[in-house]
Design an enzyme around this catalytic site. Structure first.
Site, PDB file in Angstrom:
ATOM      1  N   ARG A 160       1.679  -3.504   7.409  1.00  0.00           N
ATOM      2  CA  ARG A 160       1.313  -2.826   6.168  1.00  0.00           C
ATOM      3  C   ARG A 160       0.813  -1.404   6.413  1.00  0.00           C
ATOM      4  O   ARG A 160       0.721  -0.588   5.497  1.00  0.00           O
ATOM      5  CB  ARG A 160       0.228  -3.644   5.437  1.00  0.00           C
ATOM      6  CG  ARG A 160      -0.219  -3.078   4.098  1.00  0.00           C
ATOM      7  CD  ARG A 160       0.949  -3.010   3.121  1.00  0.00           C
ATOM      8  NE  ARG A 160       0.618  -2.308   1.875  1.00  0.00           N
ATOM      9  CZ  ARG A 160       0.817  -1.010   1.671  1.00  0.00           C
ATOM     10  NH1 ARG A 160       1.363  -0.250   2.625  1.00  0.00           N
ATOM     11  NH2 ARG A 160       0.507  -0.460   0.519  1.00  0.00           N
ATOM     12  N   GLY A 189      -2.841  -5.040  -7.586  1.00  0.00           N
ATOM     13  CA  GLY A 189      -2.648  -5.254  -9.030  1.00  0.00           C
ATOM     14  C   GLY A 189      -3.879  -4.951  -9.852  1.00  0.00           C
ATOM     15  O   GLY A 189      -4.700  -4.127  -9.468  1.00  0.00           O
ATOM     16  N   LEU A 233       4.863  -1.232  -6.747  1.00  0.00           N
ATOM     17  CA  LEU A 233       3.480  -0.953  -7.156  1.00  0.00           C
ATOM     18  C   LEU A 233       2.473  -1.335  -6.067  1.00  0.00           C
ATOM     19  O   LEU A 233       2.500  -2.452  -5.559  1.00  0.00           O
ATOM     20  CB  LEU A 233       3.171  -1.734  -8.444  1.00  0.00           C
ATOM     21  CG  LEU A 233       1.953  -1.228  -9.214  1.00  0.00           C
ATOM     22  CD1 LEU A 233       2.160   0.187  -9.704  1.00  0.00           C
ATOM     23  CD2 LEU A 233       1.641  -2.174 -10.368  1.00  0.00           C
ATOM     24  N   ASP A 234       1.590  -0.423  -5.734  1.00  0.00           N
ATOM     25  CA  ASP A 234       0.515  -0.658  -4.747  1.00  0.00           C
ATOM     26  C   ASP A 234       1.044  -0.959  -3.348  1.00  0.00           C
ATOM     27  O   ASP A 234       0.312  -1.496  -2.507  1.00  0.00           O
ATOM     28  CB  ASP A 234      -0.414  -1.817  -5.173  1.00  0.00           C
ATOM     29  CG  ASP A 234      -1.086  -1.553  -6.502  1.00  0.00           C
ATOM     30  OD1 ASP A 234      -1.136  -0.382  -6.912  1.00  0.00           O
ATOM     31  OD2 ASP A 234      -1.564  -2.512  -7.117  1.00  0.00           O
ATOM     32  N   GLU A 235       2.311  -0.628  -3.089  1.00  0.00           N
ATOM     33  CA  GLU A 235       2.900  -0.973  -1.795  1.00  0.00           C
ATOM     34  C   GLU A 235       3.302   0.258  -0.991  1.00  0.00           C
ATOM     35  O   GLU A 235       3.846   0.122   0.093  1.00  0.00           O
ATOM     36  CB  GLU A 235       4.138  -1.864  -1.994  1.00  0.00           C
ATOM     37  CG  GLU A 235       3.880  -3.211  -2.643  1.00  0.00           C
ATOM     38  CD  GLU A 235       3.312  -4.252  -1.663  1.00  0.00           C
ATOM     39  OE1 GLU A 235       3.029  -3.891  -0.493  1.00  0.00           O
ATOM     40  OE2 GLU A 235       3.148  -5.412  -2.074  1.00  0.00           O
TER      41      GLU A 235
END
Lengths: 287, 287, 287, 287
Positions: A214, B204, B230-232
């Site tokens: 990540r 999220g 999203l958020d990645e």
């Protein structure tokens, strides 16, 4: 730290209502106990839950504590308290479970030798023999209890026999086996695990590899009480350390060890000093 | 900081091979440029990816940089480099998007006034009017572009018109609308978002409520480049702050604001100073 | 945070002895007050100093607090207590002194707007006019009181006239003038200063230059109550931030600003929430 | 970490001038060496001091390094470089000096076992016998060299004899004797000490007692190279940990140990990995 033979601790939780602090304070002074340190917290201004931790001094505590507890039981009934009394002189009897990574075990034993962890380390249990020399060099009994998928039930049986001598707290210092629900229910809120991530990030297996994938900039660790829901028990302590793009998964693992051992040591310390109250799936830590 | 009219920056990534540093160094000294600061990193000892950031000084840079870039393009072709040249004197043209929570916007504007953020703040765009007084008091154009489910496409159209004057970087300083893929693809690796959790924890919505429910002991924030997932997107910077059982979800939100604004400000600063290279879904930060 | 009209705070210090907590608890419950949060600390198991902070809820507090205080005065006399009562609804009246560096002032005003600092900001006083636009844009009175070596006495006289409207706490947010002993003695333990180093390192002038000369790897800041001994008053809060060899004295100054403003803001917040008790030249902070 | 038999390191400092990076890069690629990681820093845009650290890969390094160094010596002469070559495979020969507090020694030995510290621990020398069991249990030679005011010269003589087998770095892991100038000058920039305060705060004796007396809110530690000026040598690393009013001097000491061991371990690690260049009384750390 001064001698603590006459130091007692009370941990109390109950529905909040008027006069609890007064009642407890009165009770203690009526018994001649001087409050040395106390912290209290209510979830709501009124009608919430009440939590309190008290350290008190009482001359000849050992002779008086039976009566004290009996009497406090009366008060507790009146207020609907869950409570716990622990004399500071009575070190908690601790078992440490470990697998092959020894850094958390080592930190615990070291901090224990250093006087930082006020426990009576009764045994180390491992599914591998690796920790034996370290453990036995300190005069602590070491039990090698191998675990395979097939022998898991017998292994737990064996572990329970070992623990039967009376163990107050079990620390999973990187013990890589999942304990069964029936094992867990014998030690409610008395098994502390270190998870090698900043939960709930990277819940489950291989957190460092996943942290690497990540591209996170911080690595964390989480100490929590073990419940049936894996990695979901009440969190006692968490911390992180900074990493960067040069760290591969193995470097993250090494960096993470420093956080793991520090976080676990703090959580165990607070547990041993009766500074943690479990409330639902959370902890009140009067650190 | 000294005057930086003659300071240039090169960011380079390419397949690693023998002699790249020499070639770049030679190129620069042949052009009379003195390397003031450089950092380089390769993913593998051999056969990996090569990343380098260089700051150099060159007299009369403004007159020479066209030639310099043309010539460097030749070298880059030879080595299969992706590269970027940025003169330090050319502040990046920045647009800030914000919704109703203004703390991140405020930090950015303040750090900008303070000389910490080396940008040319061209405009603030918001789907709410709240930020107008603050923004206009600093002489920065403010554009109120309301967004509803029905008018989202037109709103983005309007935003793109505003941005058409030439914007180098968009900062989403707590902008609570999701941008469409077609919007995003116009600004690849040039939109920075602040997410109010330590990603990937609480990915999220409502991270603070969920952090509260989980009983975490640290609250975090994450600045990342925005991608369609999203958020990645690639994480630029993360940090955390300590909380305890006394914090309710609203207290966590307030504590979190301090981390959000610090993390976003650092990420934007590094982007503005050309210290970030995106590599797949990660970042190399030569901080 | 819930409405706090009925929330009161007591800060107590006295020689330790048996039954203090009981007496206070009884007193409060007899007056119908429910203890919402409390923390207590004694310097020694027995015979030391006793410190306690209590937050309680009492219906119709405003009508009852006069009686409450009168009655508590009786109890206090009995136990030799120094004590302070503060209703949470009564914001402290705050004056901020500043010179030309505005970052600490800005943080305070911002955190105040944000609801983080529970004060009534009555005025900003400065020996320079620089802060006027910022301060007046928020509707806060700004007073420019120039100070020179010759006019210092008159300047302080003028400041005292301004403060005469009733000021509970003065914050020196990078105010670069030394206040006279006669000024200080009017506001004992009520003037908070931010010093731009990790005291006692770099006591005195030019801490950043000296930090640079010494080659430190961390830069700090210290918030303390002001006493006649320059930079020697009771420390409320300290923190540091990491720097490296690339920072010159001016970079250290910029990095330090972030720590200064955070440290001062926390110290002021704790003071406003009556979380600080001065004990000799130290502080007890029930944070 | 991959095998590092072919990994070499160069540390270079010289007056800055045009083309140094190119010259070094060319030199290395001409010799077939691939630069894996490099960092460079100049104190001024032009005319300052130039510092560089390079890690490179070169097949059959062991056979080639003599020639490489000879050739590099030519280049170095041309540019007026001070430089150092260190093959990564050659662990530095380390001696650890310790007195009675063993926590720093223990951390070093542990991190060494853990693979974190890439050294060849040749001996532990102590003026007390306490560390013997720990040290010998790891198969490391332990030398007890008592020191009194009268025997100091002989003791140092004995220490020098022990060190004569060839020691690259001496770590003073809480060694409470002051080494003489004539001892020090044999190991310039090769003796690392841990001081138990955040220098320059609490320079000299009893820092924890003095920190307690001052009422600080953070406790620190400093690792530095030892010079004739006590506690004044170039700082390599510093860190702090938070404490509060409940800590007495002895608690500060215990809390401080955790910082001391972490700070010393990081400083030693960086030294062993040739990441530190001394520049006057400061360090450049390419961490």
């Amino acid at each position: 730290m001064a001698a603590r033979d006459n130091r007692g601790r009370l941990l109390i939780s109950c529905p909040d209502r008027l006069g609890i602090v007064a009642a407890i304070g009165q009770f203690l002074s009526a018994h001649g106990a001087n409050i040395a340190e106390s912290a209290q917290y209510s979830t709501e201004p009124q009608g919430g839950d009440f939590f309190m931790r008290i350290e008190f001094e009482l001359d000849d505590l050992a002779q008086k504590e039976n009566t004290l507890c009996e009497d406090f039981g009366q008060l507790a009934k009146e207020y609907g308290m869950r409570w716990r009394y622990a004399p500071a002189r009575a070190k908690k009897r601790m078992a440490i479970f470990v697998s092959r990574e020894l850094h958390c075990l080592q930190e615990l034993l070291w901090d224990w030798q250093d006087g930082l962890l006020d426990a009576d380390v009764k045994m180390v249990v491992s599914n591998h023999p690796d920790a034996r020399p370290l453990v036995e060099s300190l005069g602590i009994p070491f039990h090698h209890v191998p675990v395979t998928a097939d022998t898991k039930a017998q292994a737990e049986q064996r572990q329970l026999e070992l623990l039967a001598e009376g163990i107050d707290v079990i620390v999973l210092a990187r013990y890589m086996q999942i304990l069964s629900p029936s094992f867990l229910e014998r030690f409610p809120q008395r098994i502390i695990n270190i998870h090698h991530s900043f939960l709930p990030a990277f819940i489950g297996r291989n957190p460092y590899q996943r942290a690497y994938d990540r591209g996170v900039k911080l690595i964390g660790a989480t100490a929590h009480y073990v419940t049936e829901e894996l990695d979901e028990g009440p969190i006692i302590e968490q911390d992180v350390t900074r990493v960067d793009h040069r760290f591969d998964a193995s470097d993250l693992r090494i960096a993470g060890r420093q956080v793991e051992r520090a976080v676990l040591s703090r959580a165990v310390k607070w547990h041993l000093e009766d500074k943690v109250i479990v409330h639902g799936n959370k902890t009140i830590v009067f650190a």
